[in-house]
Design a protein around this motif. Structure first.
Motif, PDB file in Angstrom:
ATOM      1  N   ALA A   2       0.815  -1.222   0.000  1.00 50.43           N
ATOM      2  CA  ALA A   2       0.000   0.000   0.000  1.00 50.43           C
ATOM      3  C   ALA A   2       0.845   1.268   0.000  1.00 50.43           C
ATOM      4  CB  ALA A   2      -0.939   0.004   1.212  1.00 50.43           C
ATOM      5  N   ARG A   3       2.012   1.211   0.652  1.00 46.91           N
ATOM      6  CA  ARG A   3       2.758   2.452   0.914  1.00 46.91           C
ATOM      7  C   ARG A   3       4.116   2.510   0.242  1.00 46.91           C
ATOM      8  NH1 ARG A   3       1.134   3.008   7.404  1.00 46.91           N
ATOM      9  NH2 ARG A   3      -0.995   3.702   7.004  1.00 46.91           N
ATOM     10  N   GLY A   4       4.502   1.411  -0.388  1.00 46.17           N
ATOM     11  CA  GLY A   4       5.806   1.388  -1.043  1.00 46.17           C
ATOM     12  C   GLY A   4       6.833   0.694  -0.166  1.00 46.17           C
ATOM     13  N   ASP A   5       7.947   0.329  -0.796  1.00 50.05           N
ATOM     14  CA  ASP A   5       8.963  -0.472  -0.103  1.00 50.05           C
ATOM     15  C   ASP A   5       9.890   0.442   0.709  1.00 50.05           C
ATOM     16  OD1 ASP A   5      10.373  -2.595   0.764  1.00 50.05           O
ATOM     17  OD2 ASP A   5      11.051  -3.276  -1.203  1.00 50.05           O
ATOM     18  N   ILE A   6       9.328   0.998   1.779  1.00 47.99           N
ATOM     19  CA  ILE A   6      10.031   1.975   2.610  1.00 47.99           C
ATOM     20  C   ILE A   6      10.835   1.230   3.693  1.00 47.99           C
ATOM     21  CG2 ILE A   6       9.677   3.977   4.101  1.00 47.99           C
ATOM     22  CD1 ILE A   6       6.826   4.190   2.788  1.00 47.99           C
ATOM     23  N   PRO A   7      12.128   1.537   3.817  1.00 43.55           N
ATOM     24  CA  PRO A   7      12.953   0.847   4.829  1.00 43.55           C
ATOM     25  C   PRO A   7      12.342   0.907   6.236  1.00 43.55           C
ATOM     26  CG  PRO A   7      14.335   2.218   3.418  1.00 43.55           C
ATOM     27  CD  PRO A   7      12.921   2.492   3.013  1.00 43.55           C
ATOM     28  N   LEU A   8      11.703   2.062   6.553  1.00 40.99           N
ATOM     29  CA  LEU A   8      11.101   2.237   7.879  1.00 40.99           C
ATOM     30  C   LEU A   8      10.085   1.133   8.198  1.00 40.99           C
ATOM     31  CD1 LEU A   8      11.207   4.501  10.140  1.00 40.99           C
ATOM     32  CD2 LEU A   8       9.029   5.295   9.201  1.00 40.99           C
ATOM     33  N   ILE A   9       9.338   0.712   7.191  1.00 42.15           N
ATOM     34  CA  ILE A   9       8.319  -0.331   7.406  1.00 42.15           C
ATOM     35  C   ILE A   9       8.984  -1.634   7.837  1.00 42.15           C
ATOM     36  CG2 ILE A   9       6.593  -1.803   6.251  1.00 42.15           C
ATOM     37  CD1 ILE A   9       5.832   0.606   4.499  1.00 42.15           C
ATOM     38  N   HIS A  10      10.052  -2.008   7.117  1.00 44.45           N
ATOM     39  CA  HIS A  10      10.751  -3.262   7.461  1.00 44.45           C
ATOM     40  C   HIS A  10      11.369  -3.171   8.853  1.00 44.45           C
ATOM     41  CE1 HIS A  10      10.244  -4.994   3.460  1.00 44.45           C
ATOM     42  NE2 HIS A  10      10.472  -3.778   2.979  1.00 44.45           N
ATOM     43  N   GLN A  11      11.926  -1.997   9.148  1.00 42.64           N
ATOM     44  CA  GLN A  11      12.555  -1.804  10.456  1.00 42.64           C
ATOM     45  C   GLN A  11      11.516  -1.898  11.572  1.00 42.64           C
ATOM     46  OE1 GLN A  11      14.778   1.958  10.610  1.00 42.64           O
ATOM     47  NE2 GLN A  11      14.626   1.859  12.849  1.00 42.64           N
ATOM     48  N   TYR A  12      10.381  -1.240  11.336  1.00 37.20           N
ATOM     49  CA  TYR A  12       9.324  -1.211  12.345  1.00 37.20           C
ATOM     50  C   TYR A  12       8.824  -2.619  12.662  1.00 37.20           C
ATOM     51  CZ  TYR A  12       5.049   0.078  14.780  1.00 37.20           C
ATOM     52  OH  TYR A  12       4.057   0.202  15.735  1.00 37.20           O
ATOM     53  N   TYR A  13       8.493  -3.368  11.618  1.00 40.35           N
ATOM     54  CA  TYR A  13       7.933  -4.702  11.851  1.00 40.35           C
ATOM     55  C   TYR A  13       9.018  -5.716  12.241  1.00 40.35           C
ATOM     56  CZ  TYR A  13       3.344  -2.984  10.632  1.00 40.35           C
ATOM     57  OH  TYR A  13       2.155  -2.274  10.638  1.00 40.35           O
ATOM     58  N   GLY A  14      10.241  -5.428  11.872  1.00 34.33           N
ATOM     59  CA  GLY A  14      11.353  -6.244  12.370  1.00 34.33           C
ATOM     60  C   GLY A  14      11.477  -6.126  13.890  1.00 34.33           C
TER      61      GLY A  14
END
Lengths: 213, 213
Positions: free
Chosen positions: B103-115
């Motif tokens: 939905a929001r694009g492959d943003i590093p922040l998303i991976h970091q957050y859910y990691g």
């Protein structure tokens, strides 16, 4: 301007990450949100939580520190703290019984119902009872978020804080309460909030819902 | 007929004890209630529950037996079962991450957050994670009850049932789910419901709310 439908309200609201510190939520809007919390249904009508409404800037600054510096706590104008009962007690359930008798009359069924409730709840571990009370606070949290949207007020539900620290700041333990969830109220900073332009992410109906026909 | 305000809706609704078995909730109203559940915000956007919508009469009769014969389950037309994740798992959080990226694009922040979320949640006891997931279902329960009132549909929130029995009837454990709370939908039997004429019992604002100014 016509009033938004519920569906439009649910799309309009979002977990506001940046609030405009120059804007304050008018008292009548805060009152409408508080009233929704008060009207929220709870298990056996116990309403096993209290609502702390913090406007004091110093106290909000302290709570903000205990919540990883999430700025809506200080940039908003009001902070709602949902604080659940740390346990079900005889006195607390008796007060609920009395309120029922006062509103509905001295019906034997009321005494029997809450007598059974005491017999079930009081022997349980405090932690089990707190967990049950905390769930009820989440119903009221849901009601508060919809009431906020209905008032076109922004809010940010927050679990990411140190409950023991917030309990201490607000003196909750002495009152037999434990902080469960925070909800700052305010107005979105439209230019400054990175989340606002992002599309909302929700599971599809097909993923979330199963029909047993 | 003008639409009720939220405040009027919250006063109109009540935990309906007797529903009219002759009346069925139209599909578009059920859909609006389901949509409110789908749009309910949850911790880190995980939506850690599923909604089971039961119309099948035989299945509802079985669930009714596991819920002390509370008749709204069978007299209503639809039964909503909120079933929370029994645990947070890598696969479940990865699916949330993927939906966010989509939905929001492959943003590093998303991976970091859910990691980080995985690092926090996955080592925890299943019971702790289930309890956290169940709380989120209560937000959606609150949303569903307001959406029902908005649609002038009655409902009855119910915790008084045997979750293990309901899990078995619906095959929830095999799907990594546990039943949390039930919400039959239908229409009040105005003549037959002893609770309808009773005044609503709620704590006063003074009892429920503290202001820290």
């Amino acid at each position: 301007m016509t009033k938004k439908t519920l569906s439009e309200q649910l799309n309009w609201r979002y977990a506001t990450k940046k609030m405009d510190p120059a804007k304050s939520v008018p008292q009548e809007k805060v009152d409408a949100i508080i009233e929704a919390v008060r009207m929220a249904p709870t298990s056996s009508g116990t309403q096993p939580f209290e609502l702390i409404v913090v406007t004091n800037e110093k106290v909000r600054a302290e709570i903000c520190k205990a919540a990883s510096d999430q700025t809506p706590i200080t940039d908003g104008s009001h902070l709602l703290v949902f604080a659940a009962w740390d346990n079900y007690t005889e006195a607390r359930i008796d007060a609920v019984t009395e309120a029922n008798v006062k509103a509905r009359g001295d019906i034997p069924l009321i005494h029997q119902y809450y007598g059974n409730l005491k017999a079930n709840y009081i022997p349980r571990e405090a932690e089990v009872n707190y967990a049950h009370a905390a769930r009820q606070a989440y119903i009221a949290l849901g009601f508060a978020m919809i009431a906020a949207a209905d008032q076109e007020v922004d809010c940010t539900p927050m679990e990411g804080f140190d409950p023991a620290a917030v309990d201490k700041i607000l003196g909750l333990n002495e009152r037999g309460l434990r902080s469960v969830v925070l909800l700052p109220l305010g107005y979105r900073d439209e230019a400054g909030d990175w989340l606002l332009p992002m599309p909302k992410v929700r599971k599809s109906r097909e993923t979330l819902v199963t029909f047993v026909d």
